[in-house]
Design a protein around this motif. Structure first.
Motif, PDB file in Angstrom:
ATOM      1  N   THR A   1      -0.216   4.611   0.080  1.00 29.55           N
ATOM      2  CA  THR A   1      -0.717   5.784   0.794  1.00 29.55           C
ATOM      3  C   THR A   1      -1.478   5.349   2.028  1.00 29.55           C
ATOM      4  O   THR A   1      -2.369   4.504   1.936  1.00 29.55           O
ATOM      5  N   LYS A   2      -1.117   5.934   3.162  1.00 32.72           N
ATOM      6  CA  LYS A   2      -1.863   5.630   4.384  1.00 32.72           C
ATOM      7  C   LYS A   2      -2.267   6.923   5.056  1.00 32.72           C
ATOM      8  O   LYS A   2      -1.426   7.753   5.367  1.00 32.72           O
ATOM      9  N   VAL A   3      -3.562   7.060   5.261  1.00 32.98           N
ATOM     10  CA  VAL A   3      -4.036   8.220   6.010  1.00 32.98           C
ATOM     11  C   VAL A   3      -3.822   7.911   7.484  1.00 32.98           C
ATOM     12  O   VAL A   3      -4.046   6.799   7.928  1.00 32.98           O
ATOM     13  N   SER A   4      -3.357   8.924   8.196  1.00 33.39           N
ATOM     14  CA  SER A   4      -3.133   8.743   9.628  1.00 33.39           C
ATOM     15  C   SER A   4      -3.926   9.805  10.380  1.00 33.39           C
ATOM     16  O   SER A   4      -4.229  10.880   9.836  1.00 33.39           O
TER      17      SER A   4
ATOM     18  N   LYS B   1      -4.747  12.518   0.237  1.00 27.04           N
ATOM     19  CA  LYS B   1      -3.366  12.254   0.682  1.00 27.04           C
ATOM     20  C   LYS B   1      -2.515  11.799  -0.509  1.00 27.04           C
ATOM     21  O   LYS B   1      -1.386  12.241  -0.696  1.00 27.04           O
ATOM     22  N   ARG B   2      -3.067  10.901  -1.313  1.00 30.03           N
ATOM     23  CA  ARG B   2      -2.339  10.378  -2.478  1.00 30.03           C
ATOM     24  C   ARG B   2      -1.981  11.499  -3.445  1.00 30.03           C
ATOM     25  O   ARG B   2      -0.895  11.525  -4.037  1.00 30.03           O
TER      26      ARG B   2
ATOM     27  N   LEU C   1      -9.326   4.909  12.135  1.00 28.71           N
ATOM     28  CA  LEU C   1      -7.886   4.813  11.961  1.00 28.71           C
ATOM     29  C   LEU C   1      -7.170   4.311  13.201  1.00 28.71           C
ATOM     30  O   LEU C   1      -6.062   3.796  13.122  1.00 28.71           O
TER      31      LEU C   1
ATOM     32  N   THR D   1      -8.111   9.213   1.464  1.00 23.04           N
ATOM     33  CA  THR D   1      -6.938   8.575   0.864  1.00 23.04           C
ATOM     34  C   THR D   1      -6.553   9.264  -0.443  1.00 23.04           C
ATOM     35  O   THR D   1      -5.372   9.496  -0.714  1.00 23.04           O
ATOM     36  N   SER D   2      -7.554   9.634  -1.239  1.00 26.69           N
ATOM     37  CA  SER D   2      -7.268  10.312  -2.517  1.00 26.69           C
ATOM     38  C   SER D   2      -6.568  11.649  -2.291  1.00 26.69           C
ATOM     39  O   SER D   2      -5.660  12.021  -3.037  1.00 26.69           O
TER      40      SER D   2
ATOM     41  N   MET E   1     -13.354   7.291   3.638  1.00 24.89           N
ATOM     42  CA  MET E   1     -11.965   6.835   3.655  1.00 24.89           C
ATOM     43  C   MET E   1     -11.328   6.910   2.262  1.00 24.89           C
ATOM     44  O   MET E   1     -10.165   7.264   2.128  1.00 24.89           O
ATOM     45  N   GLU E   2     -12.127   6.586   1.251  1.00 26.49           N
ATOM     46  CA  GLU E   2     -11.592   6.670  -0.113  1.00 26.49           C
ATOM     47  C   GLU E   2     -11.255   8.122  -0.464  1.00 26.49           C
ATOM     48  O   GLU E   2     -10.214   8.411  -1.074  1.00 26.49           O
TER      49      GLU E   2
ATOM     50  N   ARG F   1       0.848  -1.204   0.000  1.00 27.12           N
ATOM     51  CA  ARG F   1       0.000   0.000   0.000  1.00 27.12           C
ATOM     52  C   ARG F   1       0.880   1.249   0.000  1.00 27.12           C
ATOM     53  O   ARG F   1       1.770   1.401   0.839  1.00 27.12           O
TER      54      ARG F   1
END
Ligand code: PBG
Length: 324
Positions: A24-27, A303-304, A322, A300-301, A296-297, A22
């Motif tokens: 990209t990880k959102v934190s 962040k990506r 999270l 994540t986008s 979440m999608e 993976r």
């Protein structure tokens, strides 16, 4: 790399493989939660277009900030709704204004969280525009003085960071200079650098009671069609002393976030605005999408695309997922 030697599906076989590659990880560390505060006592008024968000008097606000801290979210962004609005936005910079009081109380009761204040005038002007009017348009340079005064009053109240969002030319420089002169040279500025004239702010304007009484904000916020101009706007803010640059809104402007990531090496914030939040909630309520997955999608986008910081009304809900 050609098929059949390379088969991307090999590493998608199960969740453990997917976790391993993976990108990209959102934190929870990435999140900032916006909050609206209003004068009075024991007020907690739901914002109809933003489920789970409220206009809160300072007593409730402090409790909410405590919960946000316990959820592990590192920062809040404050917006104020003053008791009365006037032509000169005096509620924005007076010593005992709503934001100044709120900041003091939060820093007193919940010291260990970053308190960011939005520096703008639209919640404080009787006409609802983000600055001082001159012949029915916002006058840039007189507004700069008021913005600088407002930022300084937030600093004096104890804010940890100021976030100018009025989209006046030179606002970051004017605020930096005022802060430095008053001895706040270590107070960072998160600049709303590429802020578009977007319809996705609709629900926010209900929340902050900041809809312009006439016209729109197109003479100061950016045209949604422009990308090169965003780079020029961000360059100006960097030169004027911004510590964090922002792109706003987020989802319809992921290309701008990506370009900013490639062209600047300052931390980038993206504002996942009220309309983006409202759309997902509305569709989920109708049973048309899975709200949690869509949230979440989306995060994540963002962040990506290149954001380091995501300002989002989803912060408490996302933090729950999270951290488990
Ligand atoms: C201006 C400001 C706005 C938002 C943040 N700061 C509204 C506007 O420019 O009209 C919008 C945020 C959102 O929609 O969530 N003070």
């Amino acid at each position: 790399m050609y098929f059949p030697a390379y088969r991307p599906r090999r590493l998608r076989k199960n969740e453990n493989f997917r976790r391993m590659i993976r990108e990209t990880k959102v934190s929870v560390d990435d999140l900032v939660y916006p909050l609206f505060t209003i004068s009075g006592k024991d007020v907690k008024k739901p914002i109809s277009s933003m489920p789970g968000n409220f206009q809160m008097s300072i007593d409730h606000l402090v409790k909410e900030v405590q919960k946000i801290k316990e959820a592990g979210i590192p920062a809040v962004l404050l917006f104020g709704i003053p008791e009365k609005k006037d032509e000169t936005a005096s509620g924005a910079f007076i010593k005992d204004g709503i934001i100044q009081q709120a900041v003091k109380r939060i820093k007193d009761r919940v010291p260990d969280i970053v308190v960011i204040t939005d520096v703008c005038l639209c919640e404080y002007t009787s006409h609802g525009h983000c600055g001082m009017l001159e012949k029915n348009d916002v006058d840039n340079d007189t507004t700069l003085e008021v913005l600088a005064e407002t930022a300084l009053s937030h600093a004096r109240a104890g804010a940890d960071m100021v976030a100018p969002s009025a989209m006046m030319d030179g606002q970051v420089g004017a605020i930096r200079e005022a802060l430095d002169e008053a001895g706040y040279e270590n107070l960072p500025i998160m600049a709303y650098s590429a802020k578009y004239a977007s319809c996705f702010y609709g629900p926010f304007r209900e929340a902050a009671e900041s809809t312009p009484k006439f016209g729109d904000r197109k003479s100061y916020q950016m045209d949604p069609a422009n990308a090169d101009e965003a780079i020029r706007e961000i360059s100006l803010d960097v030169e004027e002393g911004a510590d964090i640059i922002m792109v706003k809104p987020a989802l319809p402007y992921l290309d701008i976030i990506r370009r900013a990531r490639e062209e600047f090496d300052l931390p980038i914030a993206a504002y996942n605005v009220s309309g983006e939040f409202a759309m997902i909630n509305a569709a989920a309520k109708l049973g048309w999408i899975d709200g949690e997955k869509a949230m979440m999608e989306s995060l994540t986008s963002i962040k990506r695309a290149g954001a380091d910081i995501i300002i989002t009304y989803f912060a408490p809900e996302a933090a729950k997922l999270l951290r488990t």
